[in-house]
Motif scaffolding. Structure first.
Motif, PDB file in Angstrom:
ATOM      1  N   MET A   1       0.843  -1.201   0.000  1.00  0.00           N
ATOM      2  CA  MET A   1       0.000   0.000   0.000  1.00  0.00           C
ATOM      3  C   MET A   1       0.874   1.246   0.000  1.00  0.00           C
ATOM      4  N   SER A   2       0.555   2.195  -0.880  1.00  0.00           N
ATOM      5  CA  SER A   2       1.307   3.436  -0.959  1.00  0.00           C
ATOM      6  C   SER A   2       0.789   4.419   0.087  1.00  0.00           C
ATOM      7  N   THR A   3       1.664   4.833   0.988  1.00  0.00           N
ATOM      8  CA  THR A   3       1.298   5.789   2.026  1.00  0.00           C
ATOM      9  C   THR A   3       2.331   6.896   2.094  1.00  0.00           C
ATOM     10  N   PHE A   4       1.854   8.149   2.089  1.00  0.00           N
ATOM     11  CA  PHE A   4       2.721   9.312   2.228  1.00  0.00           C
ATOM     12  C   PHE A   4       2.552   9.834   3.647  1.00  0.00           C
ATOM     13  N   LYS A   5       3.626   9.792   4.430  1.00  0.00           N
ATOM     14  CA  LYS A   5       3.538  10.181   5.836  1.00  0.00           C
ATOM     15  C   LYS A   5       4.010  11.613   6.041  1.00  0.00           C
ATOM     16  N   LEU A   6       3.202  12.366   6.768  1.00  0.00           N
ATOM     17  CA  LEU A   6       3.541  13.725   7.152  1.00  0.00           C
ATOM     18  C   LEU A   6       3.676  13.791   8.661  1.00  0.00           C
ATOM     19  N   GLN A   7       3.982  14.960   9.202  1.00  0.00           N
ATOM     20  CA  GLN A   7       4.237  15.084  10.633  1.00  0.00           C
ATOM     21  C   GLN A   7       3.014  14.737  11.476  1.00  0.00           C
ATOM     22  N   GLN A   8       1.830  15.176  11.055  1.00  0.00           N
ATOM     23  CA  GLN A   8       0.644  15.006  11.894  1.00  0.00           C
ATOM     24  C   GLN A   8      -0.413  14.081  11.304  1.00  0.00           C
ATOM     25  N   PHE A   9      -0.220  13.619  10.084  1.00  0.00           N
ATOM     26  CA  PHE A   9      -1.176  12.703   9.468  1.00  0.00           C
ATOM     27  C   PHE A   9      -0.495  11.954   8.332  1.00  0.00           C
ATOM     28  N   ALA A  10      -1.195  10.964   7.812  1.00  0.00           N
ATOM     29  CA  ALA A  10      -0.664  10.162   6.706  1.00  0.00           C
ATOM     30  C   ALA A  10      -1.710  10.058   5.614  1.00  0.00           C
ATOM     31  N   ILE A  11      -1.238   9.918   4.382  1.00  0.00           N
ATOM     32  CA  ILE A  11      -2.110   9.846   3.216  1.00  0.00           C
ATOM     33  C   ILE A  11      -1.964   8.494   2.540  1.00  0.00           C
ATOM     34  N   LYS A  12      -3.022   7.673   2.602  1.00  0.00           N
ATOM     35  CA  LYS A  12      -3.071   6.467   1.785  1.00  0.00           C
ATOM     36  C   LYS A  12      -3.407   6.894   0.361  1.00  0.00           C
ATOM     37  N   GLN A  13      -2.651   6.369  -0.610  1.00  0.00           N
ATOM     38  CA  GLN A  13      -2.881   6.795  -1.988  1.00  0.00           C
ATOM     39  C   GLN A  13      -2.711   5.635  -2.971  1.00  0.00           C
ATOM     40  N   SER A  14      -3.168   4.477  -2.561  1.00  0.00           N
ATOM     41  CA  SER A  14      -3.068   3.305  -3.429  1.00  0.00           C
ATOM     42  C   SER A  14      -4.149   3.301  -4.498  1.00  0.00           C
ATOM     43  N   VAL A  15      -5.266   3.960  -4.251  1.00  0.00           N
ATOM     44  CA  VAL A  15      -6.381   3.993  -5.200  1.00  0.00           C
ATOM     45  C   VAL A  15      -6.372   5.262  -6.035  1.00  0.00           C
ATOM     46  N   ASN A  16      -6.117   6.387  -5.405  1.00  0.00           N
ATOM     47  CA  ASN A  16      -6.155   7.662  -6.105  1.00  0.00           C
ATOM     48  C   ASN A  16      -5.132   7.715  -7.226  1.00  0.00           C
ATOM     49  N   ALA A  17      -5.569   8.183  -8.391  1.00  0.00           N
ATOM     50  CA  ALA A  17      -4.684   8.257  -9.557  1.00  0.00           C
ATOM     51  C   ALA A  17      -3.618   9.328  -9.378  1.00  0.00           C
ATOM     52  N   MET A  18      -3.984  10.445  -8.758  1.00  0.00           N
ATOM     53  CA  MET A  18      -3.048  11.551  -8.590  1.00  0.00           C
ATOM     54  C   MET A  18      -2.451  11.506  -7.191  1.00  0.00           C
ATOM     55  N   LYS A  19      -1.165  11.216  -7.139  1.00  0.00           N
ATOM     56  CA  LYS A  19      -0.484  11.070  -5.852  1.00  0.00           C
ATOM     57  C   LYS A  19      -0.088  12.443  -5.291  1.00  0.00           C
ATOM     58  N   VAL A  20       0.257  12.451  -4.015  1.00  0.00           N
ATOM     59  CA  VAL A  20       0.752  13.670  -3.387  1.00  0.00           C
ATOM     60  C   VAL A  20       2.044  14.084  -4.075  1.00  0.00           C
ATOM     61  N   CYS A  21       2.126  15.359  -4.444  1.00  0.00           N
ATOM     62  CA  CYS A  21       3.343  15.879  -5.069  1.00  0.00           C
ATOM     63  C   CYS A  21       3.731  17.184  -4.381  1.00  0.00           C
ATOM     64  N   THR A  22       4.944  17.633  -4.643  1.00  0.00           N
ATOM     65  CA  THR A  22       5.437  18.838  -3.971  1.00  0.00           C
ATOM     66  C   THR A  22       4.598  20.059  -4.317  1.00  0.00           C
TER      67      THR A  22
END
Length: 238
Positions: A1-22
């Motif tokens: 599972m693709s997860t983008f971790k930040l300081q106070q929360f995390a973003i699961k992005q295995s389904v979403n086509a557009m991933k977190v970017c800068t």
């Protein structure tokens, strides 16, 4: 599972086509949401912008996402965050969305490509092309949902600015701020952050001065500008 971790929360992005970017993170840090009473996130995707708005003090955020699977993933991200009571995720077409209340701030990182060739990934196409939500539809709907003194904040390709300005003129809206994002020092900006407001009676619409933010000084080396914006979000600055 693709997860983008930040300081106070995390973003699961295995389904979403557009991933977190800068660019989306910079945009989320620039949106004028501090202590806003009501924020609307159009095309919320993973809910990254909604969650950043909540961390920055927005009191209630409505995140509207068209794709059912993406909406569920956004709901999971919100429910696993510290701000689940302040964010509502709604799975619907924004053109069909209705609200009894208007919004102080409307944010959107909308489809980027208009009349461009598509690839074979239908989910990614829906996220990145304007077939399901044109800029005209987006701004028309946003104006209808905006408080008289509210602000629309958009992340868009630089090449769309002229078209966006023409649409604004027809809707009695005006671009009041523009900040171009340059990916790496010495490069050319490809995306811009726009703030759009209702044109006051009797006022004259004119394009604002262009501000710029350079994201990286070199490969993976954040500039002072972007580090300042992202210091409360990225783990590397914790």
């Amino acid at each position: 599972m693709s997860t983008f971790k930040l300081q106070q929360f995390a973003i699961k992005q295995s389904v979403n086509a557009m991933k977190v970017c800068t660019d989306s993170l910079i945009f989320g840090a620039l949106t004028p949401v501090e202590n806003a009473e009501r924020v609307l996130d159009i095309g919320g995707g993973t809910a990254i912008l909604s969650l950043m708005a909540a961390q920055r003090g927005a009191k209630h955020i409505t995140c509207v996402e068209l794709m059912t699977a993406s909406s569920q993933e956004a709901s999971d991200n919100v429910n696993n965050s510290p701000w689940s009571a302040r964010i509502s995720v709604i799975n619907c077409d924004i053109n069909n969305f209705e609200s009894d209340d208007t919004f102080d701030v409307i944010i959107s990182n909308p489809p980027f490509f208009d009349n461009h060739l598509k690839n074979d990934d239908n989910l990614r196409n829906t996220a990145r092309h304007t077939d399901t939500l044109s800029y005209q539809q987006l701004l028309t709907k946003a104006k209808a949902l905006l408080r008289d003194d509210g602000v629309i904040s958009l992340l868009l390709p630089v090449h769309t600015i002229e078209a966006i300005n023409e649409i604004c003129n027809t809707l009695q809206l005006v671009i009041t701020k523009r900040c171009d994002l340059i990916t790496i020092r010495g490069g050319v900006a490809k995306v811009t952050v726009l703030e759009i407001r209702n044109l006051a009676n009797g006022s004259f619409a004119q394009m604002p001065a262009v501000n710029t933010i350079t994201v990286y000084n070199a490969h993976q080396q954040y500039s002072e500008q972007s580090a300042r914006l992202l210091k409360n979000f990225l783990l590397r600055f914790a």
